[in-house]
Scaffold this motif. Structure first.
Motif, mmCIF file in Angstrom:
data_model
loop_
_atom_site.group_PDB
_atom_site.id
_atom_site.type_symbol
_atom_site.label_atom_id
_atom_site.label_comp_id
_atom_site.label_asym_id
_atom_site.label_seq_id
_atom_site.Cartn_x
_atom_site.Cartn_y
_atom_site.Cartn_z
ATOM 1 N N HIS A 206 0.790 -1.136 0.111
ATOM 2 C CA HIS A 206 -0.015 -0.025 -0.037
ATOM 3 C C HIS A 206 0.721 1.392 -0.020
ATOM 4 C CE1 HIS A 206 -3.830 -2.364 1.430
ATOM 5 N NE2 HIS A 206 -2.934 -3.142 1.655
ATOM 6 N N GLN B 184 0.141 3.972 2.539
ATOM 7 C CA GLN B 184 0.412 3.692 3.782
ATOM 8 C C GLN B 184 1.964 3.711 4.439
ATOM 9 O OE1 GLN B 184 -1.373 -0.022 4.905
ATOM 10 N NE2 GLN B 184 -3.462 0.774 3.959
ATOM 11 N N LEU C 241 -5.788 -6.148 12.848
ATOM 12 C CA LEU C 241 -6.243 -5.731 11.580
ATOM 13 C C LEU C 241 -7.212 -4.461 11.643
ATOM 14 C CD1 LEU C 241 -6.129 -5.287 8.245
ATOM 15 C CD2 LEU C 241 -7.915 -7.129 8.521
ATOM 16 N N TRP D 52 -6.826 -1.231 13.567
ATOM 17 C CA TRP D 52 -5.365 -0.491 12.910
ATOM 18 C C TRP D 52 -5.974 0.151 11.645
ATOM 19 C CZ3 TRP D 52 -3.482 -1.706 7.981
ATOM 20 C CH2 TRP D 52 -2.116 -1.231 7.733
ATOM 21 N N LEU D 53 -6.736 -0.318 10.985
ATOM 22 C CA LEU D 53 -7.384 0.229 9.781
ATOM 23 C C LEU D 53 -7.950 1.510 10.115
ATOM 24 C CD1 LEU D 53 -9.283 -2.788 7.634
ATOM 25 C CD2 LEU D 53 -7.056 -1.075 6.998
ATOM 26 N N THR E 199 -4.877 3.724 9.396
ATOM 27 C CA THR E 199 -5.069 3.534 7.941
ATOM 28 C C THR E 199 -6.049 4.444 7.290
ATOM 29 O OG1 THR E 199 -4.370 1.287 8.091
ATOM 30 C CG2 THR E 199 -4.934 2.052 5.973
ATOM 31 N N ARG F 234 -11.121 -3.027 -2.112
ATOM 32 C CA ARG F 234 -10.231 -3.185 -0.993
ATOM 33 C C ARG F 234 -10.469 -4.491 -0.261
ATOM 34 N NH1 ARG F 234 -8.410 1.336 2.341
ATOM 35 N NH2 ARG F 234 -6.591 0.304 3.257
ATOM 36 N N PHE F 235 -11.646 -4.652 0.198
ATOM 37 C CA PHE F 235 -12.128 -5.937 0.657
ATOM 38 C C PHE F 235 -13.567 -6.238 0.909
ATOM 39 C CE2 PHE F 235 -11.055 -5.925 5.490
ATOM 40 C CZ PHE F 235 -11.616 -4.703 5.752
ATOM 41 N N HIS G 84 -8.061 -8.119 -0.542
ATOM 42 C CA HIS G 84 -7.848 -9.004 0.731
ATOM 43 C C HIS G 84 -8.745 -10.100 1.068
ATOM 44 C CE1 HIS G 84 -5.955 -4.827 1.107
ATOM 45 N NE2 HIS G 84 -5.186 -5.329 1.476
ATOM 46 N N GLU H 81 -7.583 -12.843 6.140
ATOM 47 C CA GLU H 81 -6.490 -12.370 6.879
ATOM 48 C C GLU H 81 -6.290 -12.451 8.334
ATOM 49 O OE1 GLU H 81 -5.480 -7.943 5.858
ATOM 50 O OE2 GLU H 81 -3.850 -8.113 7.231
ATOM 51 N N HIS I 16 -2.977 -12.313 1.637
ATOM 52 C CA HIS I 16 -2.850 -12.916 2.794
ATOM 53 C C HIS I 16 -3.373 -14.282 2.911
ATOM 54 C CE1 HIS I 16 -1.769 -9.209 4.564
ATOM 55 N NE2 HIS I 16 -2.794 -8.501 4.032
ATOM 56 N N SER J 89 3.708 -8.410 7.959
ATOM 57 C CA SER J 89 2.504 -7.715 8.180
ATOM 58 C C SER J 89 1.715 -8.887 9.001
ATOM 59 C CB SER J 89 1.702 -7.612 6.965
ATOM 60 O OG SER J 89 0.247 -7.351 7.291
ATOM 61 N N LEU K 281 0.811 -7.584 12.756
ATOM 62 C CA LEU K 281 -0.792 -7.428 13.219
ATOM 63 C C LEU K 281 -1.180 -8.736 13.936
ATOM 64 C CD1 LEU K 281 -2.039 -5.648 9.948
ATOM 65 C CD2 LEU K 281 -1.511 -4.584 12.234
ATOM 66 N N ASP L 77 3.250 -5.946 1.997
ATOM 67 C CA ASP L 77 2.159 -5.367 2.615
ATOM 68 C C ASP L 77 2.539 -4.207 3.605
ATOM 69 O OD1 ASP L 77 -0.731 -4.982 3.038
ATOM 70 O OD2 ASP L 77 -0.439 -6.167 4.963
HETATM 71 N N1 GUN Z 1 -7.644 -5.273 4.603
HETATM 72 C C1 GUN Z 1 -8.251 -4.297 4.155
HETATM 73 N N2 GUN Z 1 -7.580 -3.243 3.930
HETATM 74 C C2 GUN Z 1 -6.287 -3.789 4.267
HETATM 75 C C3 GUN Z 1 -5.064 -2.814 4.406
HETATM 76 O O1 GUN Z 1 -5.054 -1.695 4.348
HETATM 77 N N3 GUN Z 1 -3.898 -3.451 5.024
HETATM 78 C C4 GUN Z 1 -4.298 -5.041 5.102
HETATM 79 N N4 GUN Z 1 -3.069 -5.501 5.704
HETATM 80 N N5 GUN Z 1 -5.233 -5.637 5.400
HETATM 81 C C5 GUN Z 1 -6.422 -4.938 4.972
#
Ligand code: GUN
Ligand code: ZN
Length: 433
Positions: free
Chosen positions: A77, A80, A91, A94-95, A99, A202-203, A230, A233, A269, A294, A298, A320
């Motif tokens: 990313h 980031q 995760l 942290w987002l 993030t 993104r996910f 993603h 993860e 992941h 990562s 995390l 990552d």
């Molecule tokens: N899952 C969705 N967005 C992210 C991200 O920015 N980083 C990570 N590691 N996992 C995510």
């Protein structure tokens, strides 16, 4: 004799196939030569044999150093870069805590360009010559990264993040807006120079099924673009996806039903996969990006390489950043080794290196351009110093003394002890950058 010829002498190494298929699936010339012309590989081999054909042309001498294809980082990313190494979260926190606020700043073109420049310099310093990067929701973030990569003539794969729910309002798009902006970016940048577009939902937590379907349609419309997202993860992430998409039996099914499970899709992941998910990923020839720094940082879990290999999955390696803690693919390989040790699988230095050179290029359908030194490939290569620290120098002297200074031990030492200090030079299309 053609004046455009460049000659590089050193320990030339590249893969021809997977070391899991054949143990000797590589060329290694301890006193080797790499011949480059107009940014492309002409040939490589033993110095004594080949250099006689190029009399009178100066040789750049990297004797004793490793000359190999540049690294490919399959999941990173760029947006980031500023939040690397933030304490204490898993995760989802942290987002939200780090993030998303960092990504908000990419509405500013100046900020996007500044970070794009930092990011690319950091990659090159670490010997990474190609990456697949997430930008942010803002189209300008993509334009900045493609523009800076183009200045360096670097092969860059990136795309605008699609996210229409479960994040701050100012970094959300809508299905319609995301689709229009993505289409316009593809038309402007995909296959312009060395740039490739990556459709980037993104996910599943931050995109509605409607938006995922739109991403799937876009890929069907432009089948030579890539997709990145993603998958599996973190356990809380998986529970959240299944509660947001209750009629799906597993996480992968969400992407599968929306047209996102393809042989151009890189799933970051993939730590907590069921056997059924592995089977479907394998039959789609989808690509996994294993991100060890990562996953440890995390606290996400240990990627199961023996399981991935059992199902013949295409696994690549990735930093990552900034869930990951280093831009260095050497450090990433070292951490991947430790993760696999905990799985009872002391992965070989060759398998690790393959996954961030030819193995990744093949997975991305780019093996005729990058990741190896076949004639005609682009001359993206690095020069690596086996002994850039005193500790590595001492280790080398010991291995020389006991007659074990062989390629496996050389590569393994770089992976366990190396970082950006080991990268003596990085070349993109034959130009030192
Ligand atoms: N899952 C969705 N967005 C992210 C991200 O920015 N980083 C990570 N590691 N996992 C995510
Ligand atoms: Zn990621």
């Amino acid at each position: 004799m053609n004046k455009d010829i460049q000659l590089f002498r050193g320990e030339v190494f590249y893969f021809t196939d997977s070391p899991l298929e054949r143990k000797d699936a590589y060329y290694y010339y301890p006193d080797g030569i790499l011949v480059v012309s107009e940014g492309k590989i002409v040939e490589s081999g033993n110095y004594d044999v080949i250099h006689t054909r190029y009399q009178g042309i100066p040789v750049t001498d990297y004797s004793g150093k490793l000359i190999m294809p540049g690294f490919i980082d399959s999941h990173i990313h760029y947006s980031q870069s500023e939040i690397i190494g933030m304490y204490g979260c898993q995760l989802l926190d942290w987002l939200n805590d780090y993030t998303f606020p960092a990504e908000e700043a990419f509405s500013s073109p100046e900020h996007a360009e500044q970070i794009a420049r930092f990011f690319i310099r950091e990659l090159l310093k670490n010997g990474t010559t190609t990456c697949m990067a997430y930008a942010t929701v803002h189209p300008i973030s993509v334009e900045s990264l493609f523009a800076v990569a183009s200045e360096y003539n670097m092969c860059m794969l990136t795309g605008k993040v699609l996210m229409n729910r479960n994040a701050p309002e100012n970094i959300l798009d809508t299905t319609g807006k995301g689709e229009t902006e993505t289409r316009s970016l593809i038309e402007s940048w995909h296959r312009k120079g060395r740039n490739r577009y990556v459709i980037t939902p993104r996910f599943a937590i931050t995109s509605t099924l409607d938006q995922l379907e739109s991403a799937g349609r876009l890929h069907a419309e432009y089948p030579d673009t890539y997709i990145q997202t993603h998958l599996s993860e973190n356990k809380d992430e998986i529970a959240s996806v299944l509660s947001l998409c209750p009629e799906h039996s597993d996480y992968l099914e969400v992407y599968e039903r929306t047209g996102l499970l393809t042989d151009h899709t890189v799933f970051g992941h993939c730590i907590h996969l069921s056997a059924k998910e592995c089977e479907r990923l394998a039959s789609a020839k989808a690509i996994i990006a294993h991100c060890p720094t990562s996953n440890l940082f995390l606290g996400s879990g240990l990627f199961n390489m023996p399981q991935a290999n059992y199902y013949n999955l295409q696994t690549t390696l990735a930093t990552d950043v900034a869930g990951g803690t280093s831009f260095s693919m050497l450090r990433t390989m070292g951490e991947a080794y430790k993760v696999q040790q905990l799985n009872g699988y002391p992965i070989s230095s060759l398998e690790l290196l393959y996954k961030c050179t030819l193995g990744c290029a093949k997975a991305l359908h780019l093996e005729n351009e990058i990741g190896n030194f076949k004639p005609g490939c682009n001359a993206d290569f690095i020069v690596v110093d086996y002994a850039s620290t005193s500790s590595q120098q001492l280790r080398k002297e010991h291995l020389v003394r006991i007659g074990k200074w062989n390629i496996e031990n050389k590569l393994f030492g770089l992976q366990i002890l190396g970082d950006d200090r080991a990268i003596q030079a990085t070349y993109l299309m034959g130009v030192q950058v």
